[in-house]
Motif scaffolding. Structure first.
Motif, mmCIF file in Angstrom:
data_model
loop_
_atom_site.group_PDB
_atom_site.id
_atom_site.type_symbol
_atom_site.label_atom_id
_atom_site.label_comp_id
_atom_site.label_asym_id
_atom_site.label_seq_id
_atom_site.Cartn_x
_atom_site.Cartn_y
_atom_site.Cartn_z
ATOM 1 N N PHE A 19 0.982 -0.714 -0.173
ATOM 2 C CA PHE A 19 -0.074 0.570 -0.139
ATOM 3 C C PHE A 19 0.883 1.184 0.126
ATOM 4 C CE2 PHE A 19 -3.214 -2.628 1.753
ATOM 5 C CZ PHE A 19 -3.996 -2.860 1.222
ATOM 6 N N ASN A 20 1.141 1.845 -1.069
ATOM 7 C CA ASN A 20 2.084 3.587 -1.032
ATOM 8 C C ASN A 20 0.578 4.736 -1.214
ATOM 9 O OD1 ASN A 20 3.593 5.023 -1.851
ATOM 10 N ND2 ASN A 20 2.656 5.022 -3.977
ATOM 11 N N LYS A 21 1.308 5.700 -0.907
ATOM 12 C CA LYS A 21 0.823 7.295 0.042
ATOM 13 C C LYS A 21 0.423 6.913 1.534
ATOM 14 C CE LYS A 21 -0.530 7.688 -4.786
ATOM 15 N NZ LYS A 21 -1.839 8.663 -5.590
ATOM 16 N N VAL A 22 1.039 5.786 2.054
ATOM 17 C CA VAL A 22 0.287 5.642 3.231
ATOM 18 C C VAL A 22 0.916 7.123 4.596
ATOM 19 C CG1 VAL A 22 3.359 5.474 4.363
ATOM 20 C CG2 VAL A 22 0.946 4.189 5.188
ATOM 21 N N ASP A 23 1.433 8.057 3.920
ATOM 22 C CA ASP A 23 1.062 9.428 4.537
ATOM 23 C C ASP A 23 0.077 9.645 4.426
ATOM 24 O OD1 ASP A 23 1.958 11.428 2.224
ATOM 25 O OD2 ASP A 23 2.402 9.959 1.437
ATOM 26 N N GLN A 24 -1.480 9.654 4.089
ATOM 27 C CA GLN A 24 -2.513 10.100 3.006
ATOM 28 C C GLN A 24 -3.288 9.097 3.763
ATOM 29 O OE1 GLN A 24 -2.958 10.082 -1.034
ATOM 30 N NE2 GLN A 24 -1.287 11.113 -1.418
ATOM 31 N N ILE A 25 -3.201 8.433 5.073
ATOM 32 C CA ILE A 25 -4.242 7.993 5.806
ATOM 33 C C ILE A 25 -3.896 7.628 7.278
ATOM 34 C CG2 ILE A 25 -4.983 6.706 4.344
ATOM 35 C CD1 ILE A 25 -3.860 3.978 5.832
ATOM 36 N N LYS A 26 -4.663 7.762 8.336
ATOM 37 C CA LYS A 26 -4.205 7.387 9.941
ATOM 38 C C LYS A 26 -3.890 6.514 10.243
ATOM 39 C CE LYS A 26 -7.466 11.515 10.684
ATOM 40 N NZ LYS A 26 -8.877 11.983 11.862
ATOM 41 N N GLU A 27 -3.781 6.247 10.747
ATOM 42 C CA GLU A 27 -2.962 4.523 11.442
ATOM 43 C C GLU A 27 -4.087 3.907 11.957
ATOM 44 O OE1 GLU A 27 -0.205 2.352 12.764
ATOM 45 O OE2 GLU A 27 0.402 4.040 11.780
ATOM 46 N N GLU A 28 -4.940 4.195 12.544
ATOM 47 C CA GLU A 28 -6.305 3.266 12.435
ATOM 48 C C GLU A 28 -6.708 2.543 10.956
ATOM 49 O OE1 GLU A 28 -6.643 6.367 13.225
ATOM 50 O OE2 GLU A 28 -6.691 6.665 15.146
ATOM 51 N N ARG A 29 -6.503 3.480 9.919
ATOM 52 C CA ARG A 29 -6.428 2.741 8.867
ATOM 53 C C ARG A 29 -5.479 2.078 8.300
ATOM 54 N NH1 ARG A 29 -10.403 1.134 5.000
ATOM 55 N NH2 ARG A 29 -9.556 2.068 2.948
ATOM 56 N N GLN B 242 -4.751 -5.689 8.560
ATOM 57 C CA GLN B 242 -5.825 -7.076 9.895
ATOM 58 C C GLN B 242 -6.924 -7.186 7.977
ATOM 59 O OE1 GLN B 242 -8.733 -5.301 11.903
ATOM 60 N NE2 GLN B 242 -7.138 -4.640 13.554
ATOM 61 N N ILE B 243 -7.284 -6.736 7.360
ATOM 62 C CA ILE B 243 -7.687 -7.184 5.788
ATOM 63 C C ILE B 243 -7.322 -8.253 4.778
ATOM 64 C CG2 ILE B 243 -9.151 -6.785 3.610
ATOM 65 C CD1 ILE B 243 -9.478 -4.172 4.978
ATOM 66 N N TYR B 244 -5.830 -8.210 5.387
ATOM 67 C CA TYR B 244 -4.936 -8.963 4.137
ATOM 68 C C TYR B 244 -3.674 -9.750 4.581
ATOM 69 C CZ TYR B 244 -7.200 -7.102 0.351
ATOM 70 O OH TYR B 244 -7.784 -7.227 -0.702
ATOM 71 N N GLN B 245 -3.710 -9.218 6.369
ATOM 72 C CA GLN B 245 -2.681 -10.533 7.380
ATOM 73 C C GLN B 245 -2.952 -12.040 6.726
ATOM 74 O OE1 GLN B 245 -3.174 -9.295 11.303
ATOM 75 N NE2 GLN B 245 -5.289 -10.006 11.547
ATOM 76 N N ASN B 246 -4.079 -12.511 6.578
ATOM 77 C CA ASN B 246 -3.845 -14.060 6.527
ATOM 78 C C ASN B 246 -3.845 -14.888 5.388
ATOM 79 O OD1 ASN B 246 -3.719 -14.836 9.682
ATOM 80 N ND2 ASN B 246 -5.923 -14.004 9.622
ATOM 81 N N SER B 247 -3.645 -13.537 4.260
ATOM 82 C CA SER B 247 -3.599 -14.071 3.259
ATOM 83 C C SER B 247 -2.862 -14.645 1.968
ATOM 84 C CB SER B 247 -4.148 -12.771 2.024
ATOM 85 O OG SER B 247 -3.448 -11.792 1.820
ATOM 86 N N GLY B 248 -1.849 -14.639 3.008
ATOM 87 C CA GLY B 248 -0.177 -15.703 2.359
ATOM 88 C C GLY B 248 0.186 -15.205 1.777
ATOM 89 N N CYS B 249 -0.342 -13.839 1.540
ATOM 90 C CA CYS B 249 1.008 -12.749 1.049
ATOM 91 C C CYS B 249 1.315 -11.417 2.685
ATOM 92 C CB CYS B 249 0.114 -11.899 0.210
ATOM 93 S SG CYS B 249 -0.784 -12.766 -1.503
ATOM 94 N N ARG B 250 2.566 -10.856 2.039
ATOM 95 C CA ARG B 250 3.162 -10.283 3.123
ATOM 96 C C ARG B 250 2.841 -9.398 3.216
ATOM 97 N NH1 ARG B 250 9.679 -8.775 3.512
ATOM 98 N NH2 ARG B 250 9.240 -7.225 5.495
ATOM 99 N N VAL B 251 2.592 -7.905 3.576
ATOM 100 C CA VAL B 251 1.918 -6.605 3.331
ATOM 101 C C VAL B 251 2.744 -5.339 3.888
ATOM 102 C CG1 VAL B 251 0.017 -5.541 4.050
ATOM 103 C CG2 VAL B 251 0.109 -7.451 4.137
ATOM 104 N N LEU B 252 3.074 -4.509 2.817
ATOM 105 C CA LEU B 252 3.619 -3.567 3.380
ATOM 106 C C LEU B 252 3.245 -3.007 2.962
ATOM 107 C CD1 LEU B 252 7.385 -5.130 1.587
ATOM 108 C CD2 LEU B 252 6.482 -4.458 4.096
ATOM 109 N N PHE B 253 3.514 -1.207 3.975
ATOM 110 C CA PHE B 253 2.987 0.228 3.277
ATOM 111 C C PHE B 253 4.353 0.685 3.636
ATOM 112 C CE2 PHE B 253 0.824 -2.395 6.683
ATOM 113 C CZ PHE B 253 -0.752 -1.750 6.097
ATOM 114 N N VAL B 254 4.200 2.092 2.305
ATOM 115 C CA VAL B 254 5.176 2.695 1.666
ATOM 116 C C VAL B 254 4.555 3.801 1.539
ATOM 117 C CG1 VAL B 254 6.827 1.326 1.427
ATOM 118 C CG2 VAL B 254 5.431 2.151 -0.830
ATOM 119 N N SER B 255 5.629 5.256 1.388
ATOM 120 C CA SER B 255 5.515 6.466 0.789
ATOM 121 C C SER B 255 6.141 6.764 0.255
ATOM 122 C CB SER B 255 5.069 7.805 2.114
ATOM 123 O OG SER B 255 5.031 8.944 1.342
ATOM 124 N N ALA B 256 5.962 6.687 -1.092
ATOM 125 C CA ALA B 256 7.504 6.653 -2.667
ATOM 126 C C ALA B 256 7.386 8.866 -2.392
ATOM 127 C CB ALA B 256 6.370 6.449 -3.680
#
Length: 306
Positions: free
Chosen positions: A113-123, A129-143
């Motif tokens: 998920f890019n543009k993480v600087d535009q959302i709050k910590e709750e989001r 939580q939505i993708y933590q058990n999807s079999g994929c690693r989840v990363l948050f970045v802001s280019a």
């Protein structure tokens, strides 16, 4: 000599040859006769025609380790699916389609998920939580803010990675952060449709470090499911697996069947509600398309994007 195709445009293939540079090549007609199309990422044998303009002919395509259909690239080790955390808001249905496609093609996948600087910590926590058990690693970045890029870079190191996702989510900006020499064109979000303008027009392979390559691919806003039976869809949702043996029926599709442990887990919050709802939508789509199997793709409603 041998080289690697880094991009293909209108029948011309640009091949990087170690110690020589990039040659503009054509594929011999024998590949067309065999129904083989060279892909970015292909390791090839070629003969150099001229040194001045740097041209050559591709004479052989070496055996592919992997091959993706969409995006059409060869020899990738993993995929990073990029969506914006905000602007444009992520379409979970489209993201799940990507994940189904990659799982069907046997590709290890990271959700970014890019543009993480535009959302709050709750989001951010909700997306996790939505993708933590999807079999994929989840990363948050802001280019834009250069946040999380080091962690993403570590996930790419030593691998050939496909960077895929819709337009406007910042794929090209991420490539520019990791590989400034790319100087890729970046676009803005259309105010009218709230989607990104296309900036990447063809798949291209970049060398970003020792044994590390990155495919940047064109963005698109729709994705049809691959050819598959509806019974196979449940296998594309790893979070369902712990509950499989607890359903009343062995053939349970985890939809309307009574005594479905997966459905009960979704209702209890043990499985992401968003993921489960998308599963039901995709299952219905597969069920409705079943009578058309074996017919041309056009007859099943497949249309090329204009």
């Amino acid at each position: 000599m041998r080289g690697k195709i880094i991009r293909g445009i209108a029948g011309a293939y640009y091949v990087n040859v170690e110690g020589t540079g990039i040659l503009e090549c054509r594929a011999k007609g024998i590949f067309r006769m065999r129904g083989i199309k060279p892909l970015p990422g292909d390791d090839v044998e070629l003969e150099q025609i001229s040194t001045a303009p740097g041209t050559g002919n591709i004479t052989d395509i070496l055996e592919r380790r992997t091959e993706l259909i969409r995006p059409a690239v060869a020899n990738a080790d993993q995929a990073v699916i990029v969506f914006a955390a905000s602007e444009p808001p992520p379409s979970f249905n489209l993201l799940d389609r990507f994940l189904v496609l990659m799982r069907r093609q046997g590709m290890k996948t990271i959700v970014c998920f890019n543009k993480v600087d535009q959302i709050k910590e709750e989001r951010r926590e909700a997306l996790q939580q939505i993708y933590q058990n999807s079999g994929c690693r989840v990363l948050f970045v802001s280019a834009k803010k250069q946040e999380g890029m080091e962690l993403l870079g570590e996930a790419l190191r030593g691998r050939t990675t496909v960077l895929a996702g819709p337009s406007g989510v910042g794929k090209s900006s991420i490539v520019n952060c990791l590989f400034p020499e790319a100087e890729m064109e970046t676009g803005s979000i259309s105010e009218k449709i709230r989607r990104g303008r296309h900036t990447t027009r063809h798949s291209e392979l970049f060398y970003v470090g020792e044994e590390t390559y990155l495919f940047d691919t064109p963005g698109f806003s729709s994705l049809y499911l691959p050819e598959m039976e509806k019974e196979e869809l449940r296998e594309c949702y790893p979070e369902f697996e712990p509950f499989w043996g607890h359903c009343r029926y062995l053939s349970c599709l985890h939809s309307r069947e009574p005594g479905c442990a997966v459905k009960e887990a979704a209702e209890a919050g043990s499985i992401s509600a968003e993921r489960y709802e998308n599963y039901l939508l995709l299952l219905e789509e597969l069920a409705s398309s079943a009578p058309y199997r074996g017919q041309p793709r056009e007859a099943r409603g497949y249309r090329k994007k204009r």
